[in-house]
Design an enzyme around this catalytic site. Structure first.
Site, PDB file in Angstrom:
ATOM      1  CB  SER A 180      -0.959  -0.002   1.187  1.00 16.92           C
ATOM      2  OG  SER A 180      -2.025  -0.882   0.942  1.00 16.92           O
TER       3      SER A 180
ATOM      4  CE1 TYR B 228      -5.249   2.442   3.829  1.00 15.26           C
ATOM      5  CE2 TYR B 228      -5.688   0.174   3.175  1.00 15.26           C
ATOM      6  CZ  TYR B 228      -4.854   1.274   3.179  1.00 15.26           C
ATOM      7  OH  TYR B 228      -3.632   1.223   2.542  1.00 15.26           O
TER       8      TYR B 228
ATOM      9  CG  ASN C  68      -6.707  -2.311  -1.180  1.00 10.27           C
ATOM     10  OD1 ASN C  68      -5.681  -1.669  -1.049  1.00 10.27           O
ATOM     11  ND2 ASN C  68      -6.973  -3.363  -0.410  1.00 10.27           N
TER      12      ASN C  68
ATOM     13  N   GLY D 180       3.088  -0.707   3.919  1.00  6.40           N
ATOM     14  CA  GLY D 180       2.360  -1.575   3.005  1.00  6.40           C
ATOM     15  C   GLY D 180       2.713  -3.030   3.180  1.00  6.40           C
TER      16      GLY D 180
END
Length: 424
Positions: free
Chosen positions: A112, A219, A221, A359
């Site tokens: 990330s 959160y 993606n 990440g």
């Protein structure tokens, strides 16, 4: 758990999560070699480097990095830039069952950390007048059928409410809706599957939203894969081409790539692993090969500690965005203290604020990227481990990260180090 490694030679030269908790396994611990090395950036290319001048070693950084290996991580590589110059080191092993150490500038799946690059691209297009921060995303991507209340700002702040395609969601009423295989044994058998960004977004849009746009923060993606599609739509070029044109080439980031369907880490790299049960037998598979098209625009970059340092230092130093947009990017919002592709973290008295994004792709790899507000002090790192479906205990992981970050940005934290030691 593991024996402490002997001290290594460190060389310096003058300067010119949400990281998920990870598994720590007994198998990894048994096969670890705890030798650590450190050197300058010249050593990244295999060039012999003379011993540092007296008093220039950084044992506190070596020890903070070695603590990950002592806790059961397979390997670690660390790069620090501060007022004393550059320090680079590695600890542990490159491959399970071997003794060779991780390369000090090896490539890794950055996870990330990718979101900071994507957010920067979007804001560059905002600066060019091609995108409006508070404009509806549906206006740019009308064929997806997006809720017109969702703005570009909401994507970057994770406030759109869109379903997270990677792994799924658990709603406030306790209902769980699965997403695409993103962790565990199901991911393992699908780890080479290719996805297109539009396929990922359409899957997410087929599921119920988490909340009304702009009313909460979650959160996902999906937000950053949508941002990728937005970049491609307004520029008429691929995300990879825009990244090269606007960030990678201008900064000379030669080791950072958008892999697409590529499954191999190019060049020197450390290996990550996954442990699973098969017919009652424990097996461990090397997962340094995986297809991260699953996280397009949100977690699919390959990079190095050197490139991440160069990027975050340039970003924080005002070299990639005009001052007003950099200020917007660094403004914390919501329960995550999340700006645009950045977490804003207050380290407390005498330490100040750092901007960071860590990440981890589905399994086996993790990346750290931290910077002071002016970009002159940075910490970039990568760790590898033997992962598993349950992610393992790793109760001291966050303590280890906190200790490392405080060592760099606060001049050390004996209390945090001792807490990590006791947790093991």
């Amino acid at each position: 758990m593991n024996k402490q490694s002997p001290p290594a030679v460190t060389v310096t030269r003058p300067r010119g999560m949400v990281f998920r908790r990870v598994a720590v396994t007994a198998l990894a611990a048994a096969l670890l070699a705890g030798t650590a090395t450190a050197g300058t950036a010249a050593a990244d290319s295999g060039v012999a480097v003379p011993k540092a001048a007296a008093g220039q070693d950084r044992p506190e950084l070596q020890n903070a990095m070695q603590a990950f290996v002592d806790a059961g991580f397979l390997g670690a590589q660390l790069r620090v830039h501060d007022q004393r110059g550059e320090w680079v080191g590695s600890a542990g092993v490159r491959k399970l069952g071997q003794t060779a150490k991780p390369p000090t500038n090896g490539r890794f799946w950055a996870g990330s950390v990718t979101k900071t690059f994507t957010a920067t691209l979007v804001l560059q297009l905002v600066a060019a007048g091609k995108i409006g921060l508070d404009a509806p995303v549906a206006g740019y991507l009308p064929k997806l059928g997006l809720d017109r209340r969702i703005t570009v700002r909401m994507l970057l702040q994770h406030t759109s409410g869109l379903f997270n395609y990677a792994g799924g969601e658990t709603y406030d009423d306790g209902t769980s809706v699965p997403g695409l295989p993103a962790t565990g044994d199901e991911w393992l058998v699908n780890r080479f599957r290719s996805y297109t960004p539009e396929e990922l977004v359409r899957f997410a849009l087929s599921k119920p939203a988490r909340f009304e746009p702009g009313t909460d923060q979650s959160y996902a993606n999906t937000n950053y894969t949508l941002a990728l599609l937005l970049i491609e739509k307004v520029t008429g070029r691929s995300y990879s081409e825009e990244l090269q044109r606007r960030i990678l080439r201008p900064l000379g980031l030669r080791d950072t790539v958008v892999p697409g369907d590529r499954t191999e880490l190019p060049g020197p790299h450390a290996h990550g692993y996954y442990r699973y049960q098969d017919a009652g037998q424990q097996k461990v598979v090397d997962i340094s090969r995986q297809n991260l098209s699953l996280l397009a625009g949100a977690g699919d970059l390959i990079s190095t500690t050197r490139d991440l340092h160069t990027f975050i230092s340039a970003l924080m130093g005002g070299k990639l965005l005009p001052n007003n947009l950099l200020a917007e990017m660094r403004k914390p919002y919501g329960k995550y203290n999340y700006g645009f592709g950045l977490f804003v973290q207050d380290l407390g008295p005498n330490c100040g604020t750092v901007y960071q994004h860590n990440g981890s792709p589905p399994h086996g790899y993790g990346a750290l990227m931290y910077s002071s507000p002016d970009g002159t002090k940075t910490l970039t790192a990568s760790v590898t481990w033997v992962d598993e479906a349950t992610r393992g205990p790793a109760k001291d992981f966050q303590t280890l990260v906190d200790s490392l970050v405080k060592e760099v940005f606060c001049g050390g934290s004996a209390g945090a180090a001792e807490e990590a030691k006791q947790a093991r």
